[in-house]
Scaffold this active site. Structure first.
Site, mmCIF file in Angstrom:
data_model
loop_
_atom_site.group_PDB
_atom_site.id
_atom_site.type_symbol
_atom_site.label_atom_id
_atom_site.label_comp_id
_atom_site.label_asym_id
_atom_site.label_seq_id
_atom_site.Cartn_x
_atom_site.Cartn_y
_atom_site.Cartn_z
ATOM 1 N N GLU A 220 -10.900 -39.433 -91.214
ATOM 2 C CA GLU A 220 -9.537 -39.815 -90.804
ATOM 3 C C GLU A 220 -9.667 -41.139 -90.063
ATOM 4 O O GLU A 220 -9.989 -41.175 -88.875
ATOM 5 C CB GLU A 220 -8.941 -38.736 -89.886
ATOM 6 C CG GLU A 220 -8.763 -37.374 -90.534
ATOM 7 C CD GLU A 220 -7.642 -37.323 -91.561
ATOM 8 O OE1 GLU A 220 -6.864 -38.296 -91.656
ATOM 9 O OE2 GLU A 220 -7.555 -36.325 -92.286
ATOM 10 N N CYS A 254 -3.207 -44.449 -84.627
ATOM 11 C CA CYS A 254 -3.785 -44.914 -85.893
ATOM 12 C C CYS A 254 -2.728 -45.228 -86.937
ATOM 13 O O CYS A 254 -2.920 -46.056 -87.799
ATOM 14 C CB CYS A 254 -4.738 -43.865 -86.438
ATOM 15 S SG CYS A 254 -3.920 -42.277 -86.673
#
Ligand code: NAD
Ligand SMILES: CC1=C(/C=C/C(C)=C/C=C/C(C)=C/C=C/C=C(C)/C=C/C=C(C)/C=C/C=C(\C)C=O)C(C)(C)CCC1
Length: 510
Positions: A220, A254
């Site tokens: 991720e 993110c």
């Protein structure tokens, strides 16, 4: 004062991993009731210490209580309840789909087997959500789990350890604390899956370390996420939503947009609306607001400072900084090119670079040039504009007319350079299981099945008659419409009825 983080002595790491592996091999976590009890206990360990989660987030990031309770503690508590409510449904054997009648007697099914002993490595920005989120799925799927929180959020890492030790069976779930050497020691072990959240550079290190053991990895990662704003967008919505994307956790998200490509006609209105929205969000300015985080550490502060020091753009809003507090104001900058220092790397901070573009085609071409597989993409405009953007780009996820909004139970993950593998909701369970196909051949089928045994003489044509599917397309790739003729010629070409016919052919031939 919160808890202090103590790194795990490196000479203990191997033994701790072996203990978790042993528990898996003793099948302790196979029992679904055991998993449910663990998840329920984890729920209460978190709920009963929620104030410590809030305090730790304040100490590490100055994260506002609202953001911690919504996006950290509340998020994972909901995740646990959602998982415990659905687990019995998810673990059930699945009937195998698309099976020809000839094979139906073998009762084909898919069992969701745990993978084994797995490693979860967390990031600092949402230390609880991004570390415990994958852990919840791993427990639900029946794995034993070793957890490595980010050392960059040390108080949160210590609280993660505390709630895990209070809530969970220590022989199956354990926390290893540390930085690079400890993580390297963990990576030297053999894992059944590694789940990593963090930057692409470290992601590469993880994937390389996993390769010798053929360990599957979920990465991720971050991304250079574009927002594309067409001339048909609503400037007020663009400004409010994009500002939220960069004020939540001071932009250390993110999925937050890294830069905006805005139709030149709309730029003045968008800039005006940013200024208005900033006043509405932070009437006394971000620095004096209880609702604005700080940058995690000096290293990241200096990295961000050099990005803004090197920009050739014009600061239109914000721009103030305070090194002692690691405060960086939400800062809107009009840049001249995607080669500007604010666009060439992921800022992971509260910068909002705006690049005016002539039209949508230019915006799409620039976005694909910066990074063709970002984690998120944020198109603003008419339905037609948005469909055009979607048809000409790739990304992990998309929020149309919004910033980094993610529905908690929707699968989440990157693509290409932003990573691989997805979790959240049902996907958090799926990512941690092996879908094990299981068949059982009944003894009464033996006379039919014996077509597979030598001697083969005379059997091939019967086998083909029973099993070969006849194409419904020609050599130019055109679909044929043979209808009944095809049905008769192929004895059904794969339909249930025909399967029975074909099975009968085989049986008759034995
Ligand atoms: N896709 C997502 O869900 C997601 C979420 C949060 C952050 N991110 C990305 O993560 C980055 C920032 O987070 P970060 O600073 O915590 O990431 P990072 O890559 O620096 O650290 C993540 C983890 O890796 C470990 N680590 C660091 N260096 C290592 C090394 N050399 N060998 C082994 N392990 C090492 C750290 O201890 C930490 O636990 C940004 O790029 C951001 O976009 C992605
Ligand atoms: C319409 C009605 C209602 C509905 C209201 C809705 C839909 C409200 C939605 C509110 C939202 C979307 C709030 C979102 C908050 C999100 C926060 C604070 C943060 C999340 C952060 C995340 C996920 C970070 C992730 C980071 C990552 C992955 C990487 O770094 C009702 C229900 C009000 C009823 C009337 C009608």
């Amino acid at each position: 004062m919160g808890l202090d983080l103590e790194f795990t002595p490196q000479d203990q790491i191997q033994a701790r991993v072996s203990a978790a592996r042993k528990s898996f091999l003793e099948h302790k976590t196979r029992d679904v009731e055991f998993r449910l009890v663990q998840l329920r206990k984890l729920y209460w360990a978190i709920k009963d210490h929620e104030h410590e989660l809030v305090e730790a987030c304040t100490q590490d990031l100055n994260k506002p209580q609202f953001e911690t309770e919504v996006a950290e503690s509340g998020w994972i508590l909901n995740d646990i309840v959602f998982t415990t409510r659905n687990l019995h449904k998810w673990v059930k054997d699945e009937k195998a789909p698309d099976i020809d009648l000839s094979f139906k007697f073998m009762n084909p099914k898919i069992r969701k087997d745990p993978l084994g002993c797995v490693l979860v490595i967390g990031a600092f920005n949402f230390p609880f959500q991004l570390t415990l989120g994958p852990v919840i799925g791993a427990i639900a799927a029946g794995n034993t789990v070793v957890i490595k929180p980010s050392e960059n959020a040390p108080r949160c890492a210590a609280v993660i350890q505390k709630v895990i030790e209070i809530g969970l069976d220590p022989s199956c779930y354990t926390v290893i604390q540390g930085a690079v050497p400890e993580t390297q020691a963990l990576l030297a072990e053999r894992w059944d899956k590694i789940f990593f959240t963090g930057g692409a550079n470290v992601g590469r290190i993880i994937a390389k370390a996993a390769a010798p053991h053929l360990t599957p990895v979920v990465l991720e990662l971050g991304g250079m996420n574009p927002a594309i704003v067409t001339k048909n967008a609503n400037p007020r919505l663009v400004a409010r939503r994009m500002l939220w994307g960069k004020t939540m956790n001071a932009g250390q998200v993110c999925t937050s947009q890294n830069y905006l490509l805005v139709d030149r006609q709309l730029v003045p209105q968008v800039v005006e609306e940013f200024k208005k929205a900033y006043k509405e969000f932070f009437p006394k300015g971000a620095k004096d607001s209880p609702d604005y985080s700080r940058i995690i550490n000096d290293g990241h502060y200096q990295r961000l400072k050099s990005m803004i020091d090197n920009t050739k753009g014009k600061i239109l809003m914000g721009g103030t900084m305070d090194e002692k507090e690691r405060f960086i104001e939400p800062t809107l900058v009009q840049v001249e090119s995607v080669d500007d220092s604010l666009c060439t790397q992921e800022s992971f901070g509260p910068f909002i670079p705006i690049l005016p573009v002539e039209n949508l085609d230019e915006a799409i071409s620039l976005a694909n040039g910066v990074q063709s597989t970002p984690l998120g993409l944020y198109p603003f405009g008419s339905k037609t504009d948005i469909e055009k953007i979607l048809a000409n780009t790739r990304s992990g996820g998309v929020s149309c007319n919004d910033a980094a909004l993610h529905i908690p139970t929707l699968p989440f993950g990157g693509v290409g350079e932003s990573g691989y593998g997805a979790y959240r909701g049902r996907a958090s369970f799926d990512v941690w299981v092996h879908r094990r196909p299981i068949t059982a051949s009944p003894s009464w089928l033996e006379s039919i099945l014996s077509i597979r045994y030598p001697p083969y003489a005379g059997k091939l044509s019967k086998f083909k008659a029973a099993s070969a599917l006849v194409p419904d397309f020609d050599r130019d790739g055109r679909k044929l419409r043979l209808g009944w003729l095809r049905f008769i010629l192929t004895l059904g070409g794969g339909s249930t009825k025909a399967g029975a016919g074909r099975a009968a052919v085989v049986a008759a031939g034995e």
